[in-house]
Design a protein around this motif. Structure first.
Motif, PDB file in Angstrom:
ATOM      1  N   ALA A  68       0.846  -1.197   0.000  1.00  0.00           N
ATOM      2  CA  ALA A  68       0.000   0.000   0.000  1.00  0.00           C
ATOM      3  C   ALA A  68       0.875   1.238   0.000  1.00  0.00           C
ATOM      4  O   ALA A  68       2.070   1.182   0.301  1.00  0.00           O
ATOM      5  CB  ALA A  68      -0.918   0.016   1.224  1.00  0.00           C
ATOM      6  N   GLY A  69       0.244   2.390  -0.326  1.00  0.00           N
ATOM      7  CA  GLY A  69       0.924   3.674  -0.196  1.00  0.00           C
ATOM      8  C   GLY A  69       1.320   4.285  -1.521  1.00  0.00           C
ATOM      9  O   GLY A  69       0.760   3.982  -2.569  1.00  0.00           O
ATOM     10  N   GLY A  70       2.323   5.173  -1.453  1.00  0.00           N
ATOM     11  CA  GLY A  70       2.735   5.946  -2.613  1.00  0.00           C
ATOM     12  C   GLY A  70       2.195   7.366  -2.525  1.00  0.00           C
ATOM     13  O   GLY A  70       1.871   7.853  -1.440  1.00  0.00           O
ATOM     14  N   PRO A  71       2.058   8.068  -3.646  1.00  0.00           N
ATOM     15  CA  PRO A  71       1.571   9.447  -3.630  1.00  0.00           C
ATOM     16  C   PRO A  71       0.241   9.662  -2.919  1.00  0.00           C
ATOM     17  O   PRO A  71       0.070  10.682  -2.266  1.00  0.00           O
ATOM     18  CB  PRO A  71       1.472   9.789  -5.123  1.00  0.00           C
ATOM     19  N   PRO A  72      -0.733   8.712  -2.986  1.00  0.00           N
ATOM     20  CA  PRO A  72      -1.969   8.949  -2.233  1.00  0.00           C
ATOM     21  C   PRO A  72      -1.745   9.090  -0.729  1.00  0.00           C
ATOM     22  O   PRO A  72      -2.560   9.703  -0.037  1.00  0.00           O
ATOM     23  CB  PRO A  72      -2.824   7.711  -2.558  1.00  0.00           C
ATOM     24  N   SER A  73      -0.641   8.529  -0.231  1.00  0.00           N
ATOM     25  CA  SER A  73      -0.309   8.681   1.189  1.00  0.00           C
ATOM     26  C   SER A  73       0.928   9.566   1.365  1.00  0.00           C
ATOM     27  O   SER A  73       1.491   9.637   2.453  1.00  0.00           O
ATOM     28  CB  SER A  73      -0.053   7.317   1.827  1.00  0.00           C
ATOM     29  N   LEU A  74       1.363  10.187   0.267  1.00  0.00           N
ATOM     30  CA  LEU A  74       2.440  11.175   0.295  1.00  0.00           C
ATOM     31  C   LEU A  74       3.777  10.598   0.746  1.00  0.00           C
ATOM     32  O   LEU A  74       4.455  11.142   1.613  1.00  0.00           O
ATOM     33  CB  LEU A  74       2.023  12.364   1.165  1.00  0.00           C
ATOM     34  N   GLY A  75       4.153   9.477   0.118  1.00  0.00           N
ATOM     35  CA  GLY A  75       5.475   8.909   0.344  1.00  0.00           C
ATOM     36  C   GLY A  75       5.544   7.827   1.392  1.00  0.00           C
ATOM     37  O   GLY A  75       6.589   7.202   1.567  1.00  0.00           O
ATOM     38  N   ASN A  76       4.435   7.582   2.108  1.00  0.00           N
ATOM     39  CA  ASN A  76       4.410   6.445   3.028  1.00  0.00           C
ATOM     40  C   ASN A  76       4.116   5.188   2.218  1.00  0.00           C
ATOM     41  O   ASN A  76       3.200   5.161   1.406  1.00  0.00           O
ATOM     42  CB  ASN A  76       3.342   6.656   4.100  1.00  0.00           C
ATOM     43  N   LEU A  77       4.888   4.150   2.454  1.00  0.00           N
ATOM     44  CA  LEU A  77       4.815   2.942   1.636  1.00  0.00           C
ATOM     45  C   LEU A  77       4.873   1.725   2.550  1.00  0.00           C
ATOM     46  O   LEU A  77       5.721   1.666   3.463  1.00  0.00           O
ATOM     47  CB  LEU A  77       5.986   2.927   0.651  1.00  0.00           C
ATOM     48  N   LEU A  78       3.974   0.767   2.332  1.00  0.00           N
ATOM     49  CA  LEU A  78       3.957  -0.469   3.093  1.00  0.00           C
ATOM     50  C   LEU A  78       4.341  -1.608   2.160  1.00  0.00           C
ATOM     51  O   LEU A  78       3.729  -1.788   1.100  1.00  0.00           O
ATOM     52  CB  LEU A  78       2.571  -0.721   3.690  1.00  0.00           C
ATOM     53  N   LEU A  79       5.363  -2.352   2.542  1.00  0.00           N
ATOM     54  CA  LEU A  79       5.872  -3.467   1.754  1.00  0.00           C
ATOM     55  C   LEU A  79       5.701  -4.762   2.540  1.00  0.00           C
ATOM     56  O   LEU A  79       5.729  -4.750   3.777  1.00  0.00           O
ATOM     57  CB  LEU A  79       7.352  -3.262   1.424  1.00  0.00           C
ATOM     58  N   ALA A  80       5.561  -5.874   1.824  1.00  0.00           N
ATOM     59  CA  ALA A  80       5.309  -7.147   2.498  1.00  0.00           C
ATOM     60  C   ALA A  80       6.003  -8.290   1.793  1.00  0.00           C
ATOM     61  O   ALA A  80       6.224  -8.258   0.573  1.00  0.00           O
ATOM     62  CB  ALA A  80       3.805  -7.414   2.560  1.00  0.00           C
ATOM     63  N   SER A  81       6.329  -9.323   2.553  1.00  0.00           N
ATOM     64  CA  SER A  81       6.830 -10.559   1.978  1.00  0.00           C
ATOM     65  C   SER A  81       5.645 -11.378   1.479  1.00  0.00           C
ATOM     66  O   SER A  81       4.483 -11.090   1.796  1.00  0.00           O
ATOM     67  CB  SER A  81       7.615 -11.363   3.031  1.00  0.00           C
ATOM     68  N   LEU A  82       5.939 -12.429   0.738  1.00  0.00           N
ATOM     69  CA  LEU A  82       4.876 -13.270   0.207  1.00  0.00           C
ATOM     70  C   LEU A  82       4.205 -14.086   1.309  1.00  0.00           C
ATOM     71  O   LEU A  82       3.157 -14.690   1.081  1.00  0.00           O
ATOM     72  CB  LEU A  82       5.432 -14.187  -0.882  1.00  0.00           C
ATOM     73  N   ARG A  83       4.783 -14.071   2.493  1.00  0.00           N
ATOM     74  CA  ARG A  83       4.172 -14.742   3.649  1.00  0.00           C
ATOM     75  C   ARG A  83       2.926 -13.999   4.118  1.00  0.00           C
ATOM     76  O   ARG A  83       2.057 -14.586   4.772  1.00  0.00           O
ATOM     77  CB  ARG A  83       5.205 -14.810   4.782  1.00  0.00           C
TER      78      ARG A  83
END
Length: 236
Positions: A68-83
């Motif tokens: 999730a995230g990117g410009p709609p959240s103004l640079g906040n980005l959530l990354l995840a493993s395939l787990r």
């Protein structure tokens, strides 16, 4: 159910202000990969031209995918493993103060090992006059969550600040829980302040907490990443 599952589902979380990737990006990728997190809460991620491809490239360099995230959240980005399964996402923008930078937050409804939780990330203003209102907006979203919350943020102030206290209320400060609140997160050049934090629902157990201070981390950003091992509560 195994003994480990009876105690909780393990989750490793990294919260990291990556300084808009202005520093050593190879070192940045190496720091995250060495930590082997299940999820990463990023501040100052890609937010402008070609942000989707840049976010995907950043996530791939960490061995992760974009949640999730990117410009709609103004640079906040959530990354995840395939787990980690991502069931839903949303973004938030705080009210704009004229002449100031826009700020926001990102949220993801996640599931791992059959346990759901809300992953959240934010980056508050450097202006002390703006931070309390932004913290209150972030806190309203966290307080309304029905899932156990895991929230990482660059608060741009320490634990004695009003914005920090607003976000922390009712949550567990992972550094305090691990008796490691003396670990400073900023700046890498002269670490004197703890302005980056991870807060969790009291039902979540903090197993370990660290501020990753290595030669690579000092080249990768102006902030040190916060690395936390958690046990998520298993219902029943």
């Amino acid at each position: 159910m195994s003994v480990a599952e009876a105690r909780g589902v393990p989750l490793r979380v990294l919260s990291y202000n990556i300084h808009s990737q202005r520093d050593d990006t190879a070192a940045l990728a190496a720091v995250v990969r060495a930590a082997a997190p299940d999820v990463v809460i990023v501040q100052e991620g890609p937010r402008r031209f070609r942000w989707r491809s840049k976010s995907a490239t950043l996530a791939a360099s960490f061995g992760l995918v974009v949640a999730a995230g990117g410009p709609p959240s103004l640079g906040n980005l959530l990354l995840a493993s395939l787990r980690v399964r991502v069931r839903g996402t949303r973004c938030q923008r705080y009210p704009l103060t004229p002449g100031r930078h826009l700020r926001g937050a990102a949220y993801a409804d996640c599931q791992v090992g059959g346990v759901r939780f809300l992953l959240a990330g934010s980056h508050l203003s450097t202006d002390p006059a703006e931070r309390p209102a932004q913290a209150a907006a972030f806190k309203r979203e966290l307080a309304a969550a029905t899932l156990p919350v895991i929230a990482g943020a660059d608060l741009n102030e320490g634990p004695d600040g009003p914005a920090w206290r607003t976000v922390a209320e009712g949550l567990t400060d992972a550094a305090l829980a691990a008796d490691r609140a003396d670990r400073h997160t900023y700046s890498c050049a002269d670490p004197r302040r703890r302005i980056d934090a991870l807060f969790v629902d009291p039902r979540i157990t903090v197993v370990d907490y660290d501020v990753v201070d290595t030669p690579q981390a000092r080249r990768a950003s102006d902030h040190f990443p916060v690395l936390v091992d958690l046990l998520l509560p298993v219902a029943g």
